[in-house]
Write an enzyme that holds these catalytic residues in place. Structure first.
Site, mmCIF file in Angstrom:
data_model
loop_
_atom_site.group_PDB
_atom_site.id
_atom_site.type_symbol
_atom_site.label_atom_id
_atom_site.label_comp_id
_atom_site.label_asym_id
_atom_site.label_seq_id
_atom_site.Cartn_x
_atom_site.Cartn_y
_atom_site.Cartn_z
ATOM 1 N N GLY A 1 0.749 -1.083 0.056
ATOM 2 C CA GLY A 1 -0.060 0.014 -0.015
ATOM 3 C C GLY A 1 0.583 1.263 -0.110
ATOM 4 C CG ASP B 1 -1.343 1.735 3.201
ATOM 5 O OD1 ASP B 1 -0.912 1.464 4.167
ATOM 6 O OD2 ASP B 1 -1.865 1.015 2.277
ATOM 7 C CG ASP C 1 -8.500 0.087 9.980
ATOM 8 O OD1 ASP C 1 -9.086 0.072 10.801
ATOM 9 O OD2 ASP C 1 -9.029 0.098 8.711
ATOM 10 C CG PHE D 1 -12.718 -0.269 2.402
ATOM 11 C CD1 PHE D 1 -11.763 -0.944 3.021
ATOM 12 C CD2 PHE D 1 -12.670 -0.286 1.087
ATOM 13 C CE1 PHE D 1 -10.618 -1.692 2.442
ATOM 14 C CE2 PHE D 1 -11.792 -0.928 0.147
ATOM 15 C CZ PHE D 1 -10.779 -1.741 0.899
ATOM 16 C CG ASP E 1 -5.420 -3.590 -2.006
ATOM 17 O OD1 ASP E 1 -5.201 -3.132 -0.785
ATOM 18 O OD2 ASP E 1 -5.968 -4.934 -2.110
HETATM 19 P P1 IMP Z 1 -4.281 -2.051 10.618
HETATM 20 O O1 IMP Z 1 -3.434 -3.308 10.835
HETATM 21 O O2 IMP Z 1 -5.456 -2.375 11.229
HETATM 22 O O3 IMP Z 1 -3.814 -0.792 11.111
HETATM 23 O O4 IMP Z 1 -4.535 -1.994 9.109
HETATM 24 C C1 IMP Z 1 -3.400 -1.579 8.454
HETATM 25 C C2 IMP Z 1 -3.476 -2.232 7.083
HETATM 26 O O5 IMP Z 1 -4.999 -2.910 6.564
HETATM 27 C C3 IMP Z 1 -3.009 -1.002 5.969
HETATM 28 O O6 IMP Z 1 -1.709 -1.086 5.919
HETATM 29 C C4 IMP Z 1 -3.720 -1.360 4.769
HETATM 30 O O7 IMP Z 1 -3.197 -2.242 3.833
HETATM 31 C C5 IMP Z 1 -5.021 -1.959 5.274
HETATM 32 N N1 IMP Z 1 -6.024 -1.370 5.414
HETATM 33 C C6 IMP Z 1 -6.930 -0.852 6.583
HETATM 34 N N2 IMP Z 1 -7.900 0.014 6.213
HETATM 35 C C7 IMP Z 1 -7.851 0.099 4.914
HETATM 36 C C8 IMP Z 1 -8.890 0.836 3.867
HETATM 37 O O8 IMP Z 1 -9.780 1.665 4.176
HETATM 38 N N3 IMP Z 1 -8.621 0.575 2.566
HETATM 39 C C9 IMP Z 1 -7.819 -0.299 2.135
HETATM 40 N N4 IMP Z 1 -6.818 -1.059 3.092
HETATM 41 C C10 IMP Z 1 -6.833 -0.775 4.319
HETATM 42 MG MG MG Z 2 -0.579 -1.612 4.021
#
Ligand code: IMP
Ligand code: MG
Length: 179
Positions: A49, A104, A107, A156, A163
């Site tokens: 990403g 990128d 979340d 999202f 992606d």
């Molecule tokens: P986390 O581990 O929940 O913080 O999520 C991190 C990873 O999930 C990011 O590096 C993204 O690759 C993916 N991700 C989280 N939210 C989104 C979104 O809204 N769209 C696309 N990819 C996401």
């Molecule tokens: Mg990512």
């Protein structure tokens, strides 16, 4: 009217234009240039990403700097039924370095926590985090995010590297899902 696009079965609406993204990344880079003036930095981009964010950010950095990338890969455990995420692609000696992680989007923060854990093992001197996008309402960790491009609602998003099922990364703007 905001631009709309369809990716596979879903409709998305433009949330942040490419132009706004470029300007903000340049500002973030200037802040990093100031904070690290006279120091050497290793940027660590998280694939897939962050590839566009990392490229655009790195062009505006005027420090003595290197850049490297790692990727979280799913692999099937031989003894467990679930899949485990493993960080692959470490090929730089980063011990004793100031590292800036380029994400990128942050979340829940699970990915970030995983990366920080790996960096700590590698005995780096300092770790800072730069995320293009941050969803404060989804964040479950206490790790501070040092450089944030945009805080966005907990919906999202795709585009500018992000992606939906592998598609949409080439969109120059960030788009949000239309419910
Ligand atoms: P986390 O581990 O929940 O913080 O999520 C991190 C990873 O999930 C990011 O590096 C993204 O690759 C993916 N991700 C989280 N939210 C989104 C979104 O809204 N769209 C696309 N990819 C996401
Ligand atoms: Mg990512």
């Amino acid at each position: 009217m905001a631009k709309e696009t369809v990716i596979r079965d879903k409709k998305f609406r433009e949330l942040i234009t490419g132009e706004t993204i470029s300007k903000r990344i340049h500002e973030m880079a200037q802040e990093i240039n100031r904070d690290y003036a006279g120091k050497e930095v290793v940027f660590l981009g998280i694939l897939n990403g962050a590839f566009l964010f990392a490229a655009d950010m790195f062009k505006s950095i005027d420090l003595k700097a290197r850049i490297s990338f790692v990727k979280l890969a799913s692999y099937e455990g031989t003894r467990t039924s679930g899949s485990v995420k493993e960080l692959i692609g470490w090929n730089e000696d980063i011990s004793g370095m100031n590292v800036i992680v380029l994400e990128d989007i942050v979340d829940t923060g699970h990915t970030l926590e995983r990366i920080i854990g790996e960096l700590t093992i590698r005995k780096v001197t300092g770790i800072k985090i730069a995320a293009l996008l941050f969803k404060p309402d989804a964040y479950l960790k206490n790790i501070p995010i040092d450089y944030i491009g945009f805080k966005i609602p907990n919906d999202f998003v795709v585009g500018y590297g992000l992606d939906y099922d592998g598609y949409g990364r080439n969109l120059p703007s960030v788009y949000t899902l239309v419910h």
